[in-house]
Motif scaffolding. Sequence first.
Motif, PDB file in Angstrom:
ATOM      1  N   GLY B 117      37.762  -8.990  18.062  1.00 53.91           N
ATOM      2  CA  GLY B 117      36.587  -9.161  17.217  1.00 53.91           C
ATOM      3  C   GLY B 117      36.036 -10.576  17.247  1.00 53.91           C
ATOM      4  O   GLY B 117      34.939 -10.842  16.783  1.00 53.91           O
ATOM      5  N   ASP B 118      36.797 -11.510  17.799  1.00 51.39           N
ATOM      6  CA  ASP B 118      36.401 -12.907  17.758  1.00 51.39           C
ATOM      7  C   ASP B 118      35.599 -13.345  18.970  1.00 51.39           C
ATOM      8  O   ASP B 118      35.111 -14.464  19.018  1.00 51.39           O
ATOM      9  CB  ASP B 118      37.649 -13.808  17.677  1.00 51.39           C
ATOM     10  CG  ASP B 118      38.521 -13.436  16.495  1.00 51.39           C
ATOM     11  OD1 ASP B 118      37.948 -13.016  15.475  1.00 51.39           O
ATOM     12  OD2 ASP B 118      39.746 -13.557  16.605  1.00 51.39           O
ATOM     13  N   VAL B 119      35.534 -12.517  19.969  1.00 51.05           N
ATOM     14  CA  VAL B 119      34.881 -12.964  21.193  1.00 51.05           C
ATOM     15  C   VAL B 119      33.553 -12.251  21.367  1.00 51.05           C
ATOM     16  O   VAL B 119      33.248 -11.271  20.673  1.00 51.05           O
ATOM     17  CB  VAL B 119      35.778 -12.724  22.430  1.00 51.05           C
ATOM     18  CG1 VAL B 119      37.078 -13.487  22.289  1.00 51.05           C
ATOM     19  CG2 VAL B 119      36.022 -11.247  22.646  1.00 51.05           C
ATOM     20  N   GLU B 120      32.785 -12.751  22.274  1.00 53.51           N
ATOM     21  CA  GLU B 120      31.477 -12.165  22.494  1.00 53.51           C
ATOM     22  C   GLU B 120      31.604 -10.756  23.033  1.00 53.51           C
ATOM     23  O   GLU B 120      32.582 -10.398  23.667  1.00 53.51           O
ATOM     24  CB  GLU B 120      30.706 -13.034  23.484  1.00 53.51           C
ATOM     25  CG  GLU B 120      30.265 -14.320  22.845  1.00 53.51           C
ATOM     26  CD  GLU B 120      29.556 -15.192  23.846  1.00 53.51           C
ATOM     27  OE1 GLU B 120      28.938 -14.627  24.756  1.00 53.51           O
ATOM     28  OE2 GLU B 120      29.666 -16.422  23.717  1.00 53.51           O
ATOM     29  N   ARG B 124      34.548  -7.687  25.141  1.00 47.62           N
ATOM     30  CA  ARG B 124      35.289  -6.760  24.302  1.00 47.62           C
ATOM     31  C   ARG B 124      35.416  -5.397  24.981  1.00 47.62           C
ATOM     32  O   ARG B 124      34.465  -4.896  25.570  1.00 47.62           O
ATOM     33  CB  ARG B 124      34.536  -6.526  22.981  1.00 47.62           C
ATOM     34  CG  ARG B 124      34.460  -7.742  22.122  1.00 47.62           C
ATOM     35  CD  ARG B 124      33.772  -7.381  20.840  1.00 47.62           C
ATOM     36  NE  ARG B 124      33.310  -8.599  20.181  1.00 47.62           N
ATOM     37  CZ  ARG B 124      32.582  -8.583  19.088  1.00 47.62           C
ATOM     38  NH1 ARG B 124      32.206  -7.431  18.567  1.00 47.62           N
ATOM     39  NH2 ARG B 124      32.210  -9.716  18.539  1.00 47.62           N
TER      40      ARG B 124
END
Lengths: 437, 686
Positions: B117-120, B124
């Motif tokens: 959820g933290d990456v672009e 994902r």
Amino acid sequence: MNRPMLQSSRRQFLRGSGAMLALPVLESALPKWARAAEKAPQRLLFYFVPNGMHMPAWTPSTEGTDYELTPILKPLEKLRSELLVISGLSNLPGRPDGAGDHAGGTSAFLTCAHALKSETELRLGVSVDQLAASKLGQGTRFASLPLGMEGGASVGGCDSGYSCAYSQNISWIGPKTPLAKIAGPQLLFDLLFQDGAQTMGSAEKRNRHRQSVLDFVLRDAQSLRGRISRSDRDKLDEYMHSIREVEQRLQTLSTGCDAPGPPTDDVRIGEQLKAMSDLMVLALRCDLTRVMTFMLGNGGSNRPYDFLPNVKGAHHELSHHRNQPSIQAQLQTIDTWEVEQLGYLLNLLKTTKDRDGSTLLDSTLVIFASEVSDGNSHDHTGLPVLLAGRLGGTVRPGRHLRRNEPIANLYTSILNAVGVPSTKFGEDGTGPLQGLS
Amino acid sequence: MTTSGRSQAWALPIVLWATAQFVGCTEPTAPPDPGRVTLHRLNRDEYNHTVRDLLGTSQRPADQFPSDDIGFGFDNVAQVLSMSAPHVERYLRAAESLTDEVLRPDGYPLGLTLQVGDVEVRYRRRNHIFFASNSTLPLRVEVPATGSYSISVNAFGEQVPPEPAALIVAVDGVTIRTASITAVESNPQTVQLELPLTAGTHMVSFGFGNDLYVPDPDPQKTLDRNLGVFWFRLYGPTTAIPENSIRRRVITCTPSSADLTEWKHCADHILSRLARRAFRRAVTIDELSELRKLAEEAWRSGDDFQAGLRPALMATLLSPHFLFRVELDPDPTSRTPHQLNDFELASRLSYFLWSSMPDDELLRVAEQSSLADDKAVLLSQVARMLDDPKAESLLSRFASQWLQLEGVDAATPDAKRFPMWTDKLRTDMKQETRLFVREFLPLWGSRELGLTRLLTEPMTYLTTDLARHYGIPGPSPEVPWEATKLLGTPRHGLLTQGSVLTMTSYPGRTSPVKRGKWILEQLLCSPPAPPPPGVSTDLGSMSSSGSVRQRLEEHRRKPECAGCHRLMDPLGFGLESFDAVGAFRQNDDGQPIDSSGELPSGEPFNDSAGLATLLAQDPRLLSCAVRKLFTYAIGRAPTDADAGRVEALVTELSEHGGVMRRLVTALVLSDAFVSRRGEPEEGTVP
């Protein structure tokens, strides 16, 4: 593992275009529009150098396509077909009240407006980059990026009774509000790429928090606004306007460029400037912005140039050459160095490909100029103006033009070329400059 | 404060008021116009100091802010401090970073985990971070302390034999580990490594290094090697587990149950304390409940108690009441003066004396409403605040901008002409002047010398190196910065210090003009007019030889130059015995030095000491100091309407031998400091 079609087609596209990317590209660094079938956007870069030019070594002697490159322009020889030199343009609103030519010229640089002479009260005009950004800046992470190499921590008053704001900024979002510039590659790097690097919490949650927080403080400011007086309201309006803008930009999805490594910590100006140019090109390529202003130095900058051969002293001091050949030679060395730095940036733009095989330079127009022409006499006419690039086919370079008219007319033409209606720009504009395309 | 001091203080405003009446106002019945300060944005220093005092952080977020514009030589003139989107971008990130610090749990100072959820979006896939091609994800990490850090990565490969998928971990662009990931998605493996990191900013990245993709019309036969990462973790330093004192300072309570009422109660406790200090005033019930609603909203979306405070903490740090010093007029359109309220006055005091927010004591006094009405209370606060180390900002910010001490940093002496010049010397010169000037400021441990001695005091602070450079006996290397007597040397006071002499010189030679101009502008507030267009300011162009002085004399014969150079040059001539890096000299270009001269008033002097003595008696020296301090203290330059006020302050200062404490006190009591007014809307008649 089975992969959705979209992913594999994007992947094929990347493989196909990989060879054309001349920079050491992070493969994933292509902007959003590059994936969709869109035309490359138009882009503008206004490039300011302080203290004028040594004009005899700048101005080509003949006009038209066969013009000869002068000594100062020589470093751009290989880019000749991309250059449009325009001689004779003036910026008369830059004439100060009494002394203060650098502040006057710098503040009028992109506004073509006459600055109110004051250390505290700012009154000028809106700059051409901001008008262009109102059109080109829709949908990018930054509507425009005001950049420079020298911060504002200058010592004391800046120029003969003019507030430092006038000589330290060229980008004006409103007549009273300069757009504070980002000085140096480290700050620009942080602004552009720090956001992709989280320290805590998830990206989604962070964005949600940002939105609700900005909404909150905007309401807060709104309720304060009703209780304060006129000039306080002006300041608060700057705040509210900025909050709204940032809020709106946050909704623009990041186009997704990988961060490059952090910029060099070599503090020499040449190295810093290269790092800055790299980042500027990256910002354009990643479509983080389409409008930039850049100040190689602040207006009237007195940067020491003793790292150049045979230059003894600092820029502003030397610019008062009093027609002494030995000093003019040093100035010419500085001017040539500045043009070399421009050449580095133009080369990057030229070797960086857009998806359709054109180059960034094809879609971009770089406007390189100074606040005066001759630094000794503080002349606001016959300015050194050099354009480079094609602005998506609306500019035809490879020529030297002579136009004895306000530079405001050039800005009108540029605004029209990017789709912003303008008939007269600034205080002395008379209409579009003919013959750009 | 002694009793006599107090009674004088009481009397003073009346004197000021009466003088202003007499000099400044056309309508004898109207109270004097106190002027008005526009809504004042915290500048970079003020922001840094304020978050330091508010949270106890050592972060300096404002170092990343756009630079502040300067008016009248100071960076805190309200009217020119503008704000634009780049500011808000930085405010937002500062608020996040500060909130991160507040909420960071006890334990490792650095502990971050990255999940899908933290990456672009493009990285994902389902529940993991996915690399379909060779690339890396960079993280910009603020490493809090030098030490050993631990990285662990939970990863798997979509394998194409024979090579297993390669995971790359790099720091600052240098690969420190390439790990073979043999695991598959159903059973990922954890790679762990320890690495030393120095304190500061680092780019830590991880990614995929041996992509393989051979498409085939039959998808089953397509060869495709990929890398998946479930989580990436970085924490440390692994050698220390300190507690987060900042969290303890702000998060002052913890709910013991999941009861929402208790959460709200606890949040109110935390937020009211913080907002009161951040806004530098009492917070209303409505403001508090609005802030708390931000937390409630976050709780509803699933955040735990502390995480839910995050938007409320951020909102506090982005509020206009934090970023601006808000002063309200009861009637914003009326020109009738009114007193500042206690909190507004407290902020004026603290930003003047500390460049920071009021501390708890000052806020408490303001809350008791005794600051604005009781001069004794006000003055005892001033005395207390001047004794606080934070008052050093009067030196680092006020005096340094007044005298342009940062100019030494920009000096670039010609290395060939001045081989003895080193950066150490530059640093020493700056420090000499700082220590010297400090003796004139009302700071703890200062001798509080009168300003009339600024140019003549036969004492300074030296290191061995600097003393050698000056050619005078100095302290031993073991005790640098010893007060050194200058009697019997050619040096005395500020004008003969290396810092001033160097920063007012050209790289290769002295400039009597620049030196004279500096004296006129910074010390006498009498700036000369700039040179007319087209006039040379270069001495090399006039005659080929002779001393600088001789060449300038020639210059000065030109009528278009004489007007101003008559004012500037003699001042500089008096300092010609000191070269472009402040060393003493007896010759310039083979010619003996002549440092005699005559002021425009006709008073002659023989050398720098004579010049300094004359300047020390110039009434403009004190009136200039008043104007400078006025501008810095209030955030606006004195106008015509302040003429009487300035005059009274000058009188006060000169009657007390130029001791700055008297000026600070009188300034704080003046109506320009303690009151303000509204202003009519544009186009209306007042």
